[in-house]
Design a protein around this motif. Sequence first.
Motif, short mmCIF file in Angstrom:
data_model
loop_
_atom_site.label_atom_id
_atom_site.label_comp_id
_atom_site.label_asym_id
_atom_site.label_seq_id
_atom_site.Cartn_x
_atom_site.Cartn_y
_atom_site.Cartn_z
N SER A 86 0.80 -1.23 0.00
CA SER A 86 0.00 0.00 0.00
C SER A 86 0.84 1.28 0.00
N HIS A 104 -11.20 5.24 -10.70
CA HIS A 104 -12.58 5.14 -10.26
C HIS A 104 -13.59 5.19 -11.39
N PHE A 107 -13.47 1.72 -12.61
CA PHE A 107 -14.06 0.81 -11.63
C PHE A 107 -15.59 0.87 -11.71
N ARG A 108 -16.13 2.09 -11.78
CA ARG A 108 -17.59 2.24 -11.87
C ARG A 108 -18.12 1.55 -13.13
N VAL A 119 -21.55 -2.18 -2.67
CA VAL A 119 -21.84 -0.94 -1.98
C VAL A 119 -23.35 -0.72 -1.87
N GLY A 139 -11.25 2.03 2.40
CA GLY A 139 -11.13 1.86 0.95
C GLY A 139 -12.47 2.19 0.32
N GLY A 141 -13.41 4.43 -1.92
CA GLY A 141 -13.56 4.92 -3.30
C GLY A 141 -14.14 6.32 -3.31
N ASP A 160 -9.68 6.59 2.07
CA ASP A 160 -9.10 6.01 0.85
C ASP A 160 -7.74 6.66 0.61
N LEU A 161 -7.05 6.21 -0.43
CA LEU A 161 -5.68 6.70 -0.66
C LEU A 161 -5.63 8.19 -0.95
N ALA A 171 -5.92 8.15 3.76
CA ALA A 171 -5.21 7.30 4.71
C ALA A 171 -4.85 5.99 4.03
N ASP A 172 -3.73 5.42 4.45
CA ASP A 172 -3.39 4.07 4.01
C ASP A 172 -4.03 3.12 5.03
N THR A 173 -5.13 2.49 4.63
CA THR A 173 -5.89 1.68 5.59
C THR A 173 -5.15 0.39 5.99
N ALA A 203 -15.30 -2.94 1.24
CA ALA A 203 -15.99 -3.39 0.03
C ALA A 203 -15.01 -3.38 -1.13
N LEU A 204 -14.55 -4.54 -1.52
CA LEU A 204 -13.62 -4.74 -2.64
C LEU A 204 -12.32 -3.96 -2.44
N SER A 205 -11.95 -3.72 -1.19
CA SER A 205 -10.82 -2.81 -0.95
C SER A 205 -9.58 -3.48 -0.37
N1 SAH Z 1 -15.48 0.46 -1.54
C1 SAH Z 1 -15.73 1.23 -2.75
C2 SAH Z 1 -14.48 1.32 -3.67
C3 SAH Z 1 -13.96 0.00 -4.14
S1 SAH Z 1 -12.54 0.16 -5.20
C4 SAH Z 1 -16.88 0.65 -3.53
O1 SAH Z 1 -17.18 -0.52 -3.34
O2 SAH Z 1 -17.46 1.38 -4.32
C5 SAH Z 1 -11.29 -0.25 -4.01
C6 SAH Z 1 -10.80 0.99 -3.27
O3 SAH Z 1 -9.90 0.57 -2.26
C7 SAH Z 1 -10.04 1.97 -4.17
O4 SAH Z 1 -10.63 3.23 -4.07
C8 SAH Z 1 -8.65 1.96 -3.59
O5 SAH Z 1 -8.00 3.20 -3.70
C9 SAH Z 1 -8.93 1.59 -2.14
N2 SAH Z 1 -7.75 1.07 -1.46
C10 SAH Z 1 -7.03 -0.03 -1.78
N3 SAH Z 1 -5.98 -0.15 -0.95
C11 SAH Z 1 -6.06 0.88 -0.07
C12 SAH Z 1 -5.25 1.31 1.03
N4 SAH Z 1 -4.16 0.64 1.38
N5 SAH Z 1 -5.62 2.41 1.70
C13 SAH Z 1 -6.73 3.12 1.35
N6 SAH Z 1 -7.52 2.76 0.31
C14 SAH Z 1 -7.19 1.67 -0.38
#
Ligand code: SAH
Length: 300
Positions: A86, A104, A107-108, A119, A139, A141, A160-161, A171-173, A203-205
């Motif tokens: 990360s 993004h 991704f959308r 989501v 994370g 988005g 999010d990043l 933040a780096d989660t 969610a997918l993060s």
């Molecule tokens: N949860 C949202 C976005 C999913 S895309 C949704 O479902 O709509 C995945 C997201 O995770 C991206 O925005 C990416 O930047 C974030 N992500 C991945 N690793 C991360 C990290 N270490 N710290 C913060 N955000 C992170």
Amino acid sequence: MKSAPPADTSDAALAEVASSSTKLASSKEKTKRTALTRTSPKPDVEGAPSESSSAGSLTSLQKAMRDSLDGARFRLINETLYKNASERAKGMMQEDPRMFEDYHAGFRRQVQSWPTNPVNHYIDSLSRYPPRTVIADLGCGDGALARALVPEGFAVLSFDLVSDGGYVVAADTCSAVPLPGSEGNEGEKSAGEGQVVDVVVCALSLMSTNWPGCIREAWRILKEGGELKIAEVTSRFTDVDLFIALLGSVGFKLKSKDDSNSHFMLFEFKKVARKWKKEKDWDAILYKGDLLKPCEYKRR
Ligand code: SAH
């Protein structure tokens, strides 16, 4: 037996992502300019044609070319996020925030083709929680969860990043979520102290190779008995039972697992007290990032 974490993407590949930003911007400009010289005789402001006039004037071939370039760039950024720790992803996004926007947008487009999207599922289920439930979206988005639930009276803390200057905090989660909570004291079994969060959503993060760090942070910031909700793309799992066991070793008890969806799996865990861990125990957990494979989105 331990397995080595996946190697980081090479510097050359990272440089390619960075330069694709410039290349694509200039190729988009070229497409726009060609389109404009051909079919846009009346700019809205002299010498500064509007985006809508240029978008409207693209031929179907030009639009197909632009979509294909956008798709290629999305897949390249996506791969880089999944194949690196990360820290690297954060540095890359901060240097070029356009990368985050382009990611993004792609991704959308991807998830729109899915029958449902995690989501929306979480917006629906969390809207039935008691008022004032505190939710941390790790994370997040574009912060869709907060945009839907904050007006309903929920506290949604979104990370999010890259920040959007509004709902989303940068933040780096996987290393440090800027919220209170401790991991307890050496030699003791506890749930830590100081937490304010009732529900954590991922969610997918869980993208970076060090994603178990995000699970560690989720435990630290959750109140005892708090819920962790995880949605991940089904094809990423190498072994679901080992994934659940890893969550167990961090201090999460499985409440439910839903694999009825064709694209993603949903898990609900409850935070339980655990014995304090030494850093070397954490290293062994963080080493298991390859339990989740990178997600490769197909060309569409
Ligand atoms: N949860 C949202 C976005 C999913 S895309 C949704 O479902 O709509 C995945 C997201 O995770 C991206 O925005 C990416 O930047 C974030 N992500 C991945 N690793 C991360 C990290 N270490 N710290 C913060 N955000 C992170």
